[in-house]
Write a protein that holds these residues in place. Structure first.
Motif, PDB file in Angstrom:
ATOM      1  N   TYR A  80     144.051  94.264  55.014  1.00 42.85           N
ATOM      2  CA  TYR A  80     143.858  95.508  55.752  1.00 42.85           C
ATOM      3  C   TYR A  80     144.787  96.584  55.198  1.00 42.85           C
ATOM      4  O   TYR A  80     145.978  96.624  55.510  1.00 42.85           O
ATOM      5  CB  TYR A  80     144.172  95.262  57.226  1.00 42.85           C
ATOM      6  N   TYR A  81     144.246  97.465  54.345  1.00 44.74           N
ATOM      7  CA  TYR A  81     145.026  98.545  53.741  1.00 44.74           C
ATOM      8  C   TYR A  81     144.745  99.858  54.473  1.00 44.74           C
ATOM      9  O   TYR A  81     143.583 100.226  54.681  1.00 44.74           O
ATOM     10  CB  TYR A  81     144.653  98.734  52.273  1.00 44.74           C
ATOM     11  N   THR A  82     145.812 100.572  54.845  1.00 41.00           N
ATOM     12  CA  THR A  82     145.698 101.913  55.385  1.00 41.00           C
ATOM     13  C   THR A  82     146.792 102.757  54.748  1.00 41.00           C
ATOM     14  O   THR A  82     147.808 102.234  54.274  1.00 41.00           O
ATOM     15  CB  THR A  82     145.858 101.939  56.914  1.00 41.00           C
ATOM     16  N   THR A  98     139.486  97.875  53.977  1.00 44.89           N
ATOM     17  CA  THR A  98     139.752  96.575  54.572  1.00 44.89           C
ATOM     18  C   THR A  98     138.672  95.581  54.168  1.00 44.89           C
ATOM     19  O   THR A  98     137.490  95.928  54.085  1.00 44.89           O
ATOM     20  CB  THR A  98     139.815  96.668  56.103  1.00 44.89           C
ATOM     21  N   PHE A  99     139.103  94.357  53.900  1.00 44.32           N
ATOM     22  CA  PHE A  99     138.201  93.274  53.514  1.00 44.32           C
ATOM     23  C   PHE A  99     138.345  92.138  54.524  1.00 44.32           C
ATOM     24  O   PHE A  99     139.471  91.753  54.870  1.00 44.32           O
ATOM     25  CB  PHE A  99     138.555  92.745  52.128  1.00 44.32           C
ATOM     26  N   PHE A 100     137.225  91.599  54.970  1.00 44.62           N
ATOM     27  CA  PHE A 100     137.204  90.493  55.922  1.00 44.62           C
ATOM     28  C   PHE A 100     136.432  89.325  55.329  1.00 44.62           C
ATOM     29  O   PHE A 100     135.352  89.518  54.750  1.00 44.62           O
ATOM     30  CB  PHE A 100     136.519  90.914  57.225  1.00 44.62           C
ATOM     31  N   THR A 219     154.939  96.775  54.539  1.00 41.27           N
ATOM     32  CA  THR A 219     155.022  97.938  55.411  1.00 41.27           C
ATOM     33  C   THR A 219     155.291  99.256  54.677  1.00 41.27           C
ATOM     34  O   THR A 219     155.174 100.315  55.289  1.00 41.27           O
ATOM     35  CB  THR A 219     156.118  97.727  56.464  1.00 41.27           C
ATOM     36  N   ARG A 220     155.654  99.189  53.412  1.00 45.70           N
ATOM     37  CA  ARG A 220     155.919 100.430  52.664  1.00 45.70           C
ATOM     38  C   ARG A 220     155.483 100.230  51.215  1.00 45.70           C
ATOM     39  O   ARG A 220     156.223  99.694  50.395  1.00 45.70           O
ATOM     40  CB  ARG A 220     157.396 100.813  52.752  1.00 45.70           C
ATOM     41  N   MET A 221     154.265 100.671  50.937  1.00 45.06           N
ATOM     42  CA  MET A 221     153.699 100.570  49.597  1.00 45.06           C
ATOM     43  C   MET A 221     153.588 101.991  49.027  1.00 45.06           C
ATOM     44  O   MET A 221     152.796 102.810  49.507  1.00 45.06           O
ATOM     45  CB  MET A 221     152.332  99.888  49.638  1.00 45.06           C
ATOM     46  N   VAL A 222     154.409 102.279  48.025  1.00 42.14           N
ATOM     47  CA  VAL A 222     154.377 103.586  47.378  1.00 42.14           C
ATOM     48  C   VAL A 222     153.073 103.692  46.590  1.00 42.14           C
ATOM     49  O   VAL A 222     152.759 102.833  45.766  1.00 42.14           O
ATOM     50  CB  VAL A 222     155.591 103.768  46.462  1.00 42.14           C
ATOM     51  N   THR A 223     152.315 104.741  46.859  1.00 42.12           N
ATOM     52  CA  THR A 223     150.924 104.802  46.409  1.00 42.12           C
ATOM     53  C   THR A 223     150.654 106.089  45.642  1.00 42.12           C
ATOM     54  O   THR A 223     151.064 107.176  46.067  1.00 42.12           O
ATOM     55  CB  THR A 223     149.981 104.705  47.622  1.00 42.12           C
ATOM     56  N   TRP A 241     150.044 100.739  53.723  1.00 44.25           N
ATOM     57  CA  TRP A 241     150.503  99.591  54.531  1.00 44.25           C
ATOM     58  C   TRP A 241     149.440  98.504  54.392  1.00 44.25           C
ATOM     59  O   TRP A 241     148.241  98.792  54.441  1.00 44.25           O
ATOM     60  CB  TRP A 241     150.619 100.038  55.979  1.00 44.25           C
ATOM     61  N   LEU A 242     149.874  97.267  54.224  1.00 43.96           N
ATOM     62  CA  LEU A 242     148.952  96.124  54.188  1.00 43.96           C
ATOM     63  C   LEU A 242     149.253  95.191  55.344  1.00 43.96           C
ATOM     64  O   LEU A 242     150.404  94.756  55.507  1.00 43.96           O
ATOM     65  CB  LEU A 242     149.083  95.347  52.875  1.00 43.96           C
ATOM     66  N   ASP A 243     148.225  94.856  56.120  1.00 44.64           N
ATOM     67  CA  ASP A 243     148.300  93.775  57.106  1.00 44.64           C
ATOM     68  C   ASP A 243     147.443  92.620  56.625  1.00 44.64           C
ATOM     69  O   ASP A 243     146.276  92.820  56.242  1.00 44.64           O
ATOM     70  CB  ASP A 243     147.779  94.242  58.461  1.00 44.64           C
ATOM     71  N   ARG A 244     148.012  91.409  56.661  1.00 43.10           N
ATOM     72  CA  ARG A 244     147.305  90.182  56.256  1.00 43.10           C
ATOM     73  C   ARG A 244     147.354  89.199  57.402  1.00 43.10           C
ATOM     74  O   ARG A 244     148.429  88.863  57.897  1.00 43.10           O
ATOM     75  CB  ARG A 244     147.978  89.563  55.035  1.00 43.10           C
ATOM     76  N   GLU A 245     146.159  88.731  57.815  1.00 46.26           N
ATOM     77  CA  GLU A 245     146.094  87.712  58.870  1.00 46.26           C
ATOM     78  C   GLU A 245     144.983  86.721  58.572  1.00 46.26           C
ATOM     79  O   GLU A 245     143.964  87.072  57.980  1.00 46.26           O
ATOM     80  CB  GLU A 245     145.814  88.364  60.231  1.00 46.26           C
ATOM     81  N   TRP A 246     145.211  85.484  59.027  1.00 43.84           N
ATOM     82  CA  TRP A 246     144.137  84.490  58.989  1.00 43.84           C
ATOM     83  C   TRP A 246     144.266  83.593  60.218  1.00 43.84           C
ATOM     84  O   TRP A 246     145.346  83.342  60.724  1.00 43.84           O
ATOM     85  CB  TRP A 246     144.144  83.688  57.692  1.00 43.84           C
ATOM     86  N   SER A 247     143.107  83.127  60.699  1.00 40.70           N
ATOM     87  CA  SER A 247     143.061  82.398  61.957  1.00 40.70           C
ATOM     88  C   SER A 247     141.681  81.785  62.125  1.00 40.70           C
ATOM     89  O   SER A 247     140.813  81.922  61.273  1.00 40.70           O
ATOM     90  CB  SER A 247     143.369  83.347  63.111  1.00 40.70           C
TER      91      SER A 247
END
Length: 394
Positions: A80-82, A98-100, A219-223, A241-247
């Protein structure tokens, strides 16, 4: 989450039910944009128990680069990139890519065909043009057979057709997507190590067994890179910002959606906070957050340490859904007091899910000093309660 995680989506964005249900529809089709007709609620999508897949029940060690890649033993995951970007003359943009991934069945039988499909992938791509007061959002679905979509760990890559993210985050992940009037070609380099959310990356969403995800953030990706809009290409730079989750399952039966905040402050710190909303109007006690210091050290914040007050609302003219639209967020123990407002009120994604996710700006104080910042907020589940179109999941 975006998610919450979005964290998840919420999101979270965990597309469990949606992709599994829609997977049969798009299983034999290549990647393409999807009209916003078949829509599923966040509670339907995230309460699926999916027999046979592994459940998230306890902390586990994280290993990189392996954990940048897929975890097929679990039903669902997302990348999840924003981010917030500016041109040299100050024109401001927000983006979401975002990729799911959703597994179709646990322990699938091996098939020799290159068309064999084990997962269905979905992606959302959105741009916010502040100066033009415009918001764009599109989505795609694809099976993973024949390499039409997929994910791998080393070298890291996740893709649906020509929408993709690839490359070591410490050296620079290239983000590319284009459709119709909008496109991005960016390189995002992480300035900090991964933040393991919750209990060492074990992010519980309720007391029900398995209602949790493994969750980390960059939390801090220089882009830097280019952004194209209606035939005009802009050189841009900023923060992602990247969020990574799996469940395998996240939301409990009494949970309807979440509010997720990913905030990047000018003093070099970041804040992730999410609150899961219950059907009775209360907040899930296991909602949590994290405050990340400029040197990358982080502390986990419990629900009771985070105070979120809604200061304004916005009603979508497209769906009739009423969303929160301005907030005061306080963490008294950390001397953090922020006012958060959208760059544009209308950042509602009306794709296969309907939800609000958008770029925000921040003013406030931290440790007694004035601070500003940018970020992203995701809101899901509001249409379920208002009777309008059902919402998305992160």
């Amino acid at each position: 989450m975006r998610h919450p995680s979005r964290q998840w989506l919420v999101g979270a964005a965990l597309m469990l039910g949606l992709i599994a249900l829609l997977g049969s529809v798009w299983l034999l089709r290549p990647a393409r944009a999807v009209p916003a007709q078949a829509r599923l609620s966040v509670s339907q999508a995230l309460s699926d128990q999916s027999a046979g897949f592994a459940r998230v029940t306890a902390p586990r060690p994280f290993s990189f680069p392996a954990d940048h890649g897929p975890h097929p033993e679990y039903k669902t995951e997302w990348w999840y990139y924003t981010g917030n970007l500016d041109t040299v003359d100050g024109r401001h943009f927000g983006f979401q890519l975002t990729f799911f991934r959703s597994g179709l069945r646990a322990n699938p039988t091996e098939r020799p065909s290159r068309w064999a499909t084990r997962n269905v992938y979905m992606a959302h791509f959105a741009l916010t043009d502040v100066a033009g007061a415009r918001f764009f959002a599109v989505d795609r679905f694809s099976r993973d057979g024949a390499g039409l979509a997929g994910a791998q760990a080393d070298p890291f890559r996740v893709w649906i057709g020509d929408w993709q993210a690839g490359g070591d985050p410490a050296e620079g992940t290239r983000l590319r997507a284009a459709q119709g009037d909008i496109a991005i070609d960016l390189v995002a380099r992480s300035d900090k190590p991964p933040v393991l959310q919750g209990d060492r990356g074990y992010s519980r969403k309720s007391v029900e067994p398995g209602a949790a995800s493994y969750y980390y953030s960059l939390t801090r990706m220089v882009t830097r890179g280019t952004l194209s809009l209606a035939g005009t290409t802009f050189d841009v730079s900023g923060l992602a910002w990247l969020d990574r989750e799996w469940s395998t399952s996240v939301l409990a039966r009494d949970q309807v959606g979440w509010d997720w905040f990913a905030l990047q402050l000018a003093d070099g710190s970041e804040l992730m906070a999410f609150q899961i909303r219950l059907r009775n109007g209360a907040i899930e006690p296991l909602s949590h957050g994290a405050l990340v210091a400029p040197d990358g050290r982080s502390i986990t914040l419990r629900r009771e340490q985070i105070q979120i007050a809604v200061l304004d609302h916005w009603t979508s003219p497209h769906t009739g859904t009423r969303y929160p639209s301005r907030w005061r967020l306080r963490v008294p123990e950390q001397q953090l007091d922020l006012t958060i407002e959208p760059w544009l009120k209308d950042q509602e994604l009306r794709v296969s899910f309907v939800y609000w996710e958008g770029a925000v700006r921040i003013q406030g104080t931290h440790a007694g000093r004035p601070v500003s910042g940018v970020g992203y907020v995701e809101l899901t589940g509001y249409g379920e309660l208002s009777g309008s179109a059902p919402q998305s999941v992160r």
